[in-house]
Design a protein around this motif. Structure first.
Motif, PDB file in Angstrom:
ATOM      1  N   ALA A 235       2.776  13.254   8.395  1.00  0.00           N
ATOM      2  CA  ALA A 235       3.878  12.319   8.620  1.00  0.00           C
ATOM      3  C   ALA A 235       4.470  12.515  10.017  1.00  0.00           C
ATOM      4  O   ALA A 235       4.744  11.538  10.719  1.00  0.00           O
ATOM      5  N   VAL A 236       4.634  13.760  10.424  1.00  0.00           N
ATOM      6  CA  VAL A 236       5.170  14.046  11.758  1.00  0.00           C
ATOM      7  C   VAL A 236       4.211  13.540  12.834  1.00  0.00           C
ATOM      8  O   VAL A 236       4.634  12.942  13.830  1.00  0.00           O
ATOM      9  N   ALA A 237       2.919  13.746  12.638  1.00  0.00           N
ATOM     10  CA  ALA A 237       1.925  13.258  13.603  1.00  0.00           C
ATOM     11  C   ALA A 237       1.942  11.732  13.664  1.00  0.00           C
ATOM     12  O   ALA A 237       1.827  11.145  14.750  1.00  0.00           O
TER      13      ALA A 237
ATOM     14  N   ILE B 267       0.864  -1.176   0.000  1.00  0.00           N
ATOM     15  CA  ILE B 267       0.000   0.000   0.000  1.00  0.00           C
ATOM     16  C   ILE B 267       0.898   1.221   0.000  1.00  0.00           C
ATOM     17  O   ILE B 267       1.793   1.343   0.830  1.00  0.00           O
ATOM     18  N   GLU B 268       0.666   2.121  -0.935  1.00  0.00           N
ATOM     19  CA  GLU B 268       1.453   3.347  -0.996  1.00  0.00           C
ATOM     20  C   GLU B 268       0.578   4.524  -0.613  1.00  0.00           C
ATOM     21  O   GLU B 268      -0.579   4.589  -1.006  1.00  0.00           O
ATOM     22  N   LEU B 269       1.136   5.419   0.173  1.00  0.00           N
ATOM     23  CA  LEU B 269       0.430   6.614   0.619  1.00  0.00           C
ATOM     24  C   LEU B 269       1.248   7.847   0.298  1.00  0.00           C
ATOM     25  O   LEU B 269       2.479   7.798   0.276  1.00  0.00           O
ATOM     26  N   GLN B 270       0.561   8.936   0.115  1.00  0.00           N
ATOM     27  CA  GLN B 270       1.220  10.230   0.020  1.00  0.00           C
ATOM     28  C   GLN B 270       0.714  11.037   1.200  1.00  0.00           C
ATOM     29  O   GLN B 270      -0.493  11.177   1.393  1.00  0.00           O
ATOM     30  N   LEU B 271       1.644  11.541   2.010  1.00  0.00           N
ATOM     31  CA  LEU B 271       1.282  12.268   3.217  1.00  0.00           C
ATOM     32  C   LEU B 271       1.853  13.674   3.181  1.00  0.00           C
ATOM     33  O   LEU B 271       2.970  13.879   2.711  1.00  0.00           O
ATOM     34  N   GLU B 272       1.098  14.604   3.703  1.00  0.00           N
ATOM     35  CA  GLU B 272       1.639  15.939   3.937  1.00  0.00           C
ATOM     36  C   GLU B 272       2.656  15.814   5.065  1.00  0.00           C
ATOM     37  O   GLU B 272       2.559  14.912   5.915  1.00  0.00           O
ATOM     38  N   GLY B 273       3.613  16.714   5.087  1.00  0.00           N
ATOM     39  CA  GLY B 273       4.655  16.666   6.112  1.00  0.00           C
ATOM     40  C   GLY B 273       4.101  16.650   7.525  1.00  0.00           C
ATOM     41  O   GLY B 273       4.563  15.897   8.383  1.00  0.00           O
ATOM     42  N   GLU B 274       3.078  17.481   7.770  1.00  0.00           N
ATOM     43  CA  GLU B 274       2.497  17.563   9.114  1.00  0.00           C
ATOM     44  C   GLU B 274       1.857  16.239   9.527  1.00  0.00           C
ATOM     45  O   GLU B 274       1.929  15.832  10.687  1.00  0.00           O
TER      46      GLU B 274
ATOM     47  N   LEU C 279       6.293  -1.494  12.896  1.00  0.00           N
ATOM     48  CA  LEU C 279       6.075  -0.074  13.164  1.00  0.00           C
ATOM     49  C   LEU C 279       7.394   0.682  13.237  1.00  0.00           C
ATOM     50  O   LEU C 279       7.504   1.805  12.744  1.00  0.00           O
ATOM     51  N   ARG C 280       8.400   0.064  13.842  1.00  0.00           N
ATOM     52  CA  ARG C 280       9.719   0.705  13.908  1.00  0.00           C
ATOM     53  C   ARG C 280      10.327   0.850  12.520  1.00  0.00           C
ATOM     54  O   ARG C 280      10.989   1.848  12.223  1.00  0.00           O
ATOM     55  N   GLU C 281      10.105  -0.143  11.652  1.00  0.00           N
ATOM     56  CA  GLU C 281      10.592  -0.038  10.276  1.00  0.00           C
ATOM     57  C   GLU C 281       9.890   1.115   9.559  1.00  0.00           C
ATOM     58  O   GLU C 281      10.522   1.871   8.814  1.00  0.00           O
ATOM     59  N   LEU C 282       8.592   1.249   9.776  1.00  0.00           N
ATOM     60  CA  LEU C 282       7.837   2.353   9.183  1.00  0.00           C
ATOM     61  C   LEU C 282       8.338   3.690   9.712  1.00  0.00           C
ATOM     62  O   LEU C 282       8.472   4.655   8.952  1.00  0.00           O
TER      63      LEU C 282
ATOM     64  N   LEU D  19       9.597   6.691   7.341  1.00  0.00           N
ATOM     65  CA  LEU D  19       9.007   8.026   7.380  1.00  0.00           C
ATOM     66  C   LEU D  19      10.055   9.083   7.672  1.00  0.00           C
ATOM     67  O   LEU D  19      10.084  10.144   7.047  1.00  0.00           O
ATOM     68  N   ASP D  20      10.925   8.794   8.623  1.00  0.00           N
ATOM     69  CA  ASP D  20      11.974   9.742   8.984  1.00  0.00           C
ATOM     70  C   ASP D  20      12.905  10.013   7.802  1.00  0.00           C
ATOM     71  O   ASP D  20      13.256  11.162   7.528  1.00  0.00           O
ATOM     72  N   GLU D  21      13.270   8.962   7.076  1.00  0.00           N
ATOM     73  CA  GLU D  21      14.151   9.135   5.916  1.00  0.00           C
ATOM     74  C   GLU D  21      13.483   9.989   4.845  1.00  0.00           C
ATOM     75  O   GLU D  21      14.120  10.861   4.249  1.00  0.00           O
ATOM     76  N   LYS D  22      12.198   9.735   4.596  1.00  0.00           N
ATOM     77  CA  LYS D  22      11.471  10.511   3.582  1.00  0.00           C
ATOM     78  C   LYS D  22      11.355  11.974   3.993  1.00  0.00           C
ATOM     79  O   LYS D  22      11.496  12.873   3.159  1.00  0.00           O
ATOM     80  N   LEU D  23      11.102  12.232   5.268  1.00  0.00           N
ATOM     81  CA  LEU D  23      11.028  13.609   5.742  1.00  0.00           C
ATOM     82  C   LEU D  23      12.369  14.309   5.588  1.00  0.00           C
ATOM     83  O   LEU D  23      12.436  15.470   5.176  1.00  0.00           O
ATOM     84  N   GLU D  24      13.451  13.612   5.906  1.00  0.00           N
ATOM     85  CA  GLU D  24      14.784  14.190   5.743  1.00  0.00           C
ATOM     86  C   GLU D  24      15.055  14.538   4.278  1.00  0.00           C
ATOM     87  O   GLU D  24      15.651  15.581   3.981  1.00  0.00           O
ATOM     88  N   GLU D  25      14.620  13.667   3.361  1.00  0.00           N
ATOM     89  CA  GLU D  25      14.789  13.951   1.934  1.00  0.00           C
ATOM     90  C   GLU D  25      14.056  15.235   1.552  1.00  0.00           C
ATOM     91  O   GLU D  25      14.598  16.072   0.823  1.00  0.00           O
TER      92      GLU D  25
END
Length: 71
Positions: free
Chosen positions: A11-13, A2-9, A39-42, A46-52
């Motif tokens: 993703a942080v939440a 399943i692929e999702l697109q999330l706004e930054g806010e 969940l830890r893998e997710l 998420l953290d890597e994508k936010l850093e990008e």
């Protein structure tokens, strides 16, 4: 998958919610529930994508600043 697109806010939440959920569980994968491991893998993904995204924004801002200085 399943692929999702999330706004930054969002993703942080989501990161905050995952951190609350896995808090208190051991880091030892041999005695940690599989859902916590996933969940830890997710969380890492998420953290890597936010850093990008932050790096992309930084590069864009720097380029725009250099461009405005050239004018």
């Amino acid at each position: 998958m399943i692929e999702l697109q999330l706004e930054g806010e969002v993703a942080v939440a989501l990161i905050a919610a995952i951190e609350r959920e896995v808090d208190g569980y051991t880091e030892d994968p041999t005695c940690c529930p599989q859902r916590v491991i996933k969940l830890r893998e997710l969380l890492v993904e998420l953290d890597e994508k936010l850093e990008e995204k932050v790096e992309e924004a930084r590069i864009k801002m720097k380029a725009e600043a250099e461009e405005s200085n050239d004018e």
